[in-house]
Design a protein around this motif. Structure first.
Motif, PDB file in Angstrom:
ATOM      1  N   THR A   5       0.818  -1.210   0.000  1.00  0.00           N
ATOM      2  CA  THR A   5       0.000   0.000   0.000  1.00  0.00           C
ATOM      3  C   THR A   5       0.851   1.259   0.000  1.00  0.00           C
ATOM      4  N   GLY A   6       2.112   1.163   0.355  1.00  0.00           N
ATOM      5  CA  GLY A   6       3.000   2.323   0.319  1.00  0.00           C
ATOM      6  C   GLY A   6       3.224   2.807  -1.105  1.00  0.00           C
ATOM      7  N   TYR A   7       3.330   1.868  -2.036  1.00  0.00           N
ATOM      8  CA  TYR A   7       3.520   2.235  -3.435  1.00  0.00           C
ATOM      9  C   TYR A   7       2.269   2.929  -3.973  1.00  0.00           C
ATOM     10  N   LEU A   8       1.101   2.463  -3.551  1.00  0.00           N
ATOM     11  CA  LEU A   8      -0.136   3.101  -3.983  1.00  0.00           C
ATOM     12  C   LEU A   8      -0.218   4.535  -3.468  1.00  0.00           C
ATOM     13  N   SER A   9       0.225   4.757  -2.255  1.00  0.00           N
ATOM     14  CA  SER A   9       0.226   6.117  -1.698  1.00  0.00           C
ATOM     15  C   SER A   9       1.172   7.021  -2.475  1.00  0.00           C
ATOM     16  N   LEU A  10       2.340   6.502  -2.819  1.00  0.00           N
ATOM     17  CA  LEU A  10       3.284   7.288  -3.621  1.00  0.00           C
ATOM     18  C   LEU A  10       2.723   7.593  -5.005  1.00  0.00           C
ATOM     19  N   MET A  11       1.998   6.652  -5.549  1.00  0.00           N
ATOM     20  CA  MET A  11       1.406   6.872  -6.861  1.00  0.00           C
ATOM     21  C   MET A  11       0.368   7.991  -6.793  1.00  0.00           C
ATOM     22  N   HIS A  12      -0.413   8.020  -5.731  1.00  0.00           N
ATOM     23  CA  HIS A  12      -1.379   9.097  -5.543  1.00  0.00           C
ATOM     24  C   HIS A  12      -0.674  10.434  -5.325  1.00  0.00           C
ATOM     25  N   LEU A  13       0.404  10.434  -4.581  1.00  0.00           N
ATOM     26  CA  LEU A  13       1.146  11.670  -4.350  1.00  0.00           C
ATOM     27  C   LEU A  13       1.870  12.151  -5.607  1.00  0.00           C
ATOM     28  N   GLY A  14       2.159  11.244  -6.521  1.00  0.00           N
ATOM     29  CA  GLY A  14       2.803  11.613  -7.770  1.00  0.00           C
ATOM     30  C   GLY A  14       1.980  12.576  -8.598  1.00  0.00           C
TER      31      GLY A  14
END
Length: 75
Positions: free
Chosen positions: A24-33
């Motif tokens: 889920t950390g990668y998903l959060s980074l993708m949203h922040l991107g």
């Protein structure tokens, strides 16, 4: 195969299962991107697009989330 699993630091079951990882950390980074839009409008699309293309087959939920983010940014 045992040497390969030792080198990767995983178990043989992980290697043979073929399941996607859950991160889920990668998903959060993708949203922040998407916030790259504030610097340059093209980055709001390119950052999530690149992140989606790199990990869509490796991490669970990235495929759908990436499609939704890119679609939203393009519209």
């Amino acid at each position: 195969m045992l040497k390969l699993t030792l080198a990767l630091g995983i178990t043989p079951d992980d290697l043979l299962s073929g399941e996607k990882a859950r991160d889920t950390g990668y998903l959060s980074l993708m949203h922040l991107g998407v916030l790259g839009f504030s610097y340059n409008p093209a980055l709001g699309v390119l950052v999530p697009l690149i992140m989606w293309l790199l990990k869509r087959d490796k991490i669970r939920l990235v495929d759908g989330t990436g499609k939704n983010l890119v679609n939203f940014q393009l519209t």
